[in-house]
Design an enzyme around this catalytic site. Structure first.
Site, short mmCIF file in Angstrom:
data_model
loop_
_atom_site.label_atom_id
_atom_site.label_comp_id
_atom_site.label_asym_id
_atom_site.label_seq_id
_atom_site.Cartn_x
_atom_site.Cartn_y
_atom_site.Cartn_z
N SER A 1 0.67 6.56 14.71
CA SER A 1 -0.72 6.60 14.24
C SER A 1 -0.83 6.01 12.83
O SER A 1 -1.66 5.14 12.56
CB SER A 1 -1.19 8.06 14.26
OG SER A 1 -2.44 8.18 13.66
N THR B 1 -9.47 10.70 0.31
CA THR B 1 -9.77 9.70 -0.72
C THR B 1 -11.20 9.15 -0.57
O THR B 1 -11.90 8.92 -1.55
CB THR B 1 -8.73 8.58 -0.63
OG1 THR B 1 -7.45 9.17 -0.88
CG2 THR B 1 -8.97 7.48 -1.64
N LYS C 1 -2.12 1.72 11.85
CA LYS C 1 -3.24 1.41 10.95
C LYS C 1 -2.76 0.60 9.75
O LYS C 1 -3.42 -0.34 9.31
CB LYS C 1 -3.91 2.71 10.48
CG LYS C 1 -4.74 3.36 11.59
CD LYS C 1 -5.36 4.66 11.16
CE LYS C 1 -4.35 5.76 11.04
NZ LYS C 1 -4.77 7.09 11.39
N LYS C 2 -1.59 0.96 9.23
CA LYS C 2 -1.09 0.24 8.05
C LYS C 2 -0.72 -1.21 8.42
O LYS C 2 -0.98 -2.14 7.66
CB LYS C 2 0.13 0.97 7.46
CG LYS C 2 -0.25 2.31 6.84
CD LYS C 2 -1.11 2.10 5.61
CE LYS C 2 -1.88 3.32 5.21
NZ LYS C 2 -2.84 3.09 4.13
N ASP D 1 0.84 -1.20 0.00
CA ASP D 1 0.00 0.00 0.00
C ASP D 1 0.88 1.25 0.00
O ASP D 1 2.10 1.19 0.20
CB ASP D 1 -0.93 -0.01 1.23
CG ASP D 1 -2.09 0.98 1.10
OD1 ASP D 1 -2.27 1.58 0.03
OD2 ASP D 1 -2.82 1.14 2.10
N LYS D 2 0.20 2.38 -0.19
CA LYS D 2 0.83 3.70 -0.15
C LYS D 2 0.06 4.56 0.83
O LYS D 2 -1.16 4.39 0.98
CB LYS D 2 0.75 4.30 -1.56
CG LYS D 2 1.34 5.64 -1.78
CD LYS D 2 0.49 6.88 -1.82
CE LYS D 2 -0.95 6.93 -2.07
NZ LYS D 2 -1.57 8.29 -1.99
N HIS D 3 0.75 5.45 1.52
CA HIS D 3 0.04 6.41 2.37
C HIS D 3 0.61 7.80 2.12
O HIS D 3 1.83 7.97 2.08
CB HIS D 3 0.20 6.03 3.85
CG HIS D 3 -0.55 6.95 4.76
ND1 HIS D 3 -1.89 6.80 5.02
CD2 HIS D 3 -0.17 8.05 5.45
CE1 HIS D 3 -2.30 7.76 5.83
NE2 HIS D 3 -1.27 8.54 6.12
N SER D 4 -0.30 8.78 1.98
CA SER D 4 0.15 10.15 1.78
C SER D 4 -0.16 10.96 3.03
O SER D 4 -1.18 10.73 3.68
CB SER D 4 -0.59 10.75 0.58
OG SER D 4 -0.59 12.15 0.66
N ARG E 1 -6.03 14.04 20.28
CA ARG E 1 -4.91 14.88 19.79
C ARG E 1 -5.44 16.01 18.92
O ARG E 1 -4.96 17.15 18.96
CB ARG E 1 -3.93 14.02 18.97
CG ARG E 1 -3.08 13.10 19.82
CD ARG E 1 -2.36 12.09 18.95
NE ARG E 1 -1.54 12.70 17.93
CZ ARG E 1 -1.34 12.19 16.71
NH1 ARG E 1 -1.85 11.04 16.37
NH2 ARG E 1 -0.59 12.82 15.85
N1 URA Z 1 -2.64 11.03 9.78
C1 URA Z 1 -2.82 10.02 10.68
O1 URA Z 1 -3.37 8.98 10.36
N2 URA Z 1 -2.35 10.20 11.92
C2 URA Z 1 -1.71 11.33 12.34
O2 URA Z 1 -1.31 11.41 13.48
C3 URA Z 1 -1.55 12.37 11.39
C4 URA Z 1 -2.03 12.19 10.12
#
Ligand code: URA
Length: 436
Positions: free
Chosen positions: A183, A120, A187-188, A80-83, A168
């Site tokens: 964070s 997205t 999740k990833k 996967d990719k995360h931006s 937060r």
């Molecule tokens: N995106 C996230 O999922 N977590 C963060 O803490 C900041 C941006």
């Protein structure tokens, strides 16, 4: 173990043990740590930071606070990719099908728009019928059969992060490198990935304004990912101007479909998308060098396979079967489109990208508060790039709106976001690659 003692220790700058971090995460997850205690912990980390080992432990504890997907019987790698978020950043919509067309499996768990940045999920939800909340069984089936699925965070995916992030967000503690690292990666890792590519953005439209901050975040994420046995490369990309010429929800879906079919490709968007896809083929082991990876990516676009995968994914998740061919008839349209005329002749010298994103929010295409409904039809097209020369009166963007008042407000916001000067200047979109 007393939560107050863990907070005190971090407040005073000490390094927390594995047991202390997991006790804190348990408290966040089961509610035994009060909102005040979670906020105090976040603020202590914000000021004192964390050692890489602590950030890694926080990541793993948050991953284990909920379900962890296990992908079985897939004949290719799970990647996967995360931006970190931007404006006109619809890369995911093209990237997931391109990588799937190259043999990868992309279970993409995405977010909604945050502040001035687009999300997205909001874009995919502009497609009538498309469901971003399939159950786990359906999600797994679509990934297996189509090669990719773009969906939202399932209820039990890293639930500790969900509560922690919410606290937060309202206590000014989002901008902490170890907290962002944990964070994102928790999740990833919960999504069961075997490799990850990060798109870490810097510039006036990014959460990390300076290149140095973005580089520190990229180094932290790649280091923690490595310690969790997740191969991860990070690309540092420029967000001093919108990535695409379009910003909005349905509007970015149109831009993505035209990219996939080759009808229209914005050059900076193309550079970033192809580079991220190629990096995913490398980190996942599908290709062994960058030039072979780039050829595979280009082929998936030119032979139409990537567009076909996008079409299948949309249909499998409840959307129309002919979205690629007939997007004009399926996607919502705005009531009016008005130009933003250049106030003077010259070259586009500065774009305040955050303001451009906020103009989309102004139109109703993003949220002021989390409970706002998003209008899928509104947004901006024809956004000019830095360095482009204009005559007075030439359109620097087109505003798509549902009412005259919001159209005018967005037009004024674009006029204040764009500066026209004498010197055409632009910067490359891809600045660096960090291999974790
Ligand atoms: N995106 C996230 O999922 N977590 C963060 O803490 C900041 C941006």
């Amino acid at each position: 173990m007393l939560i107050a003692e863990i907070i005190r220790k971090k407040r005073d700058g000490a390094t927390l043990s594995t047991e202390e971090i997991s006790a804190m995460v348990n408290g966040i997850q089961d509610g035994s740590a009060s909102e005040g205690q979670v906020a105090a912990f976040a603020m202590a980390v914000f000021f004192q930071g964390m050692q890489p080992k602590e950030a890694a432990q926080l990541t793993l504890s948050m991953r284990d606070s909920g379900d962890v997907f296990k992908w079985q019987d897939l004949p290719g790698p799970v990647v996967d990719k995360h931006s970190t978020g931007g404006v006109g950043d619809n890369v995911s919509l093209m990237l997931a099908p391109i990588v799937a067309a190259c043999g990868g499996y992309v279970p993409m768990i995405s977010g909604r728009g945050l502040g001035h940045t687009g999300g997205t999920l909001d874009k995919m939800e502009a497609v009538p019928g498309y469901s971003v909340t399939p159950d786990n069984e359906k999600f797994a089936k679509v990934v297996k059969e189509v090669g990719c699925a773009v969906i939202g965070q399932t209820a039990n995916l890293a639930p500790a992060d969900k509560r922690f992030y919410g606290i937060r967000d309202v206590t000014a503690t989002v901008e902490s490198i170890p907290l962002i690292t944990a964070s994102i990666l928790s999740k990833k890792l919960s999504a069961g990935l075997e490799s990850l590519v990060m798109d870490v953005k810097f510039g006036n439209g990014a959460f990390m304004g300076s290149y140095e901050e973005a580089e520190n975040l990229a180094l932290s994420i790649t280091r923690v990912a490595r310690s969790a046995d997740l191969p991860c490369h990070a690309l540092l990309t420029d967000m001093n101007q919108p990535l695409a010429s379009a910003a909005g929800n349905a509007i970015e879906v149109v831009n993505a479909i035209e990219f996939l079919t080759g009808a229209h490709r914005d050059p900076r968007l193309e550079d970033v998308t192809l580079a991220l896809c190629a990096e995913m083929l490398l980190t996942s082991g599908l290709q062994s060098d960058r030039s072979a990876a780039m050829s595979a990516v280009t082929k998936a676009l030119t032979n139409g396979k990537a567009a076909e995968v996008f079409s299948k994914m949309v249909h499998a998740l409840g959307g129309p079967s002919d979205i690629v061919e007939n997007y004009e008839t399926h996607l919502p349209k705005p009531k009016m489109v008005i130009p933003v005329p250049a106030p003077a002749a010259g070259a586009i010298s500065v774009i305040n990208t955050r303001e451009v994103g906020l103009a989309v929010v102004e139109l109703g295409g993003g949220r002021r508060v989390a409970s706002d409904l998003v209008n899928p039809a509104v947004g901006l097209t024809g956004l000019l790039d830095l360095g482009v020369s204009v005559e007075k009166g030439d359109p620097i963007a087109l505003v798509h709106a549902d009412d005259a008042a919001s159209a005018e407000a967005a037009k004024q916001q674009i006029l204040s976001a764009y500066e026209i000067g004498d010197v055409p200047k632009s910067t490359p979109v891809l600045r660096n690659i960090i291999e974790g």
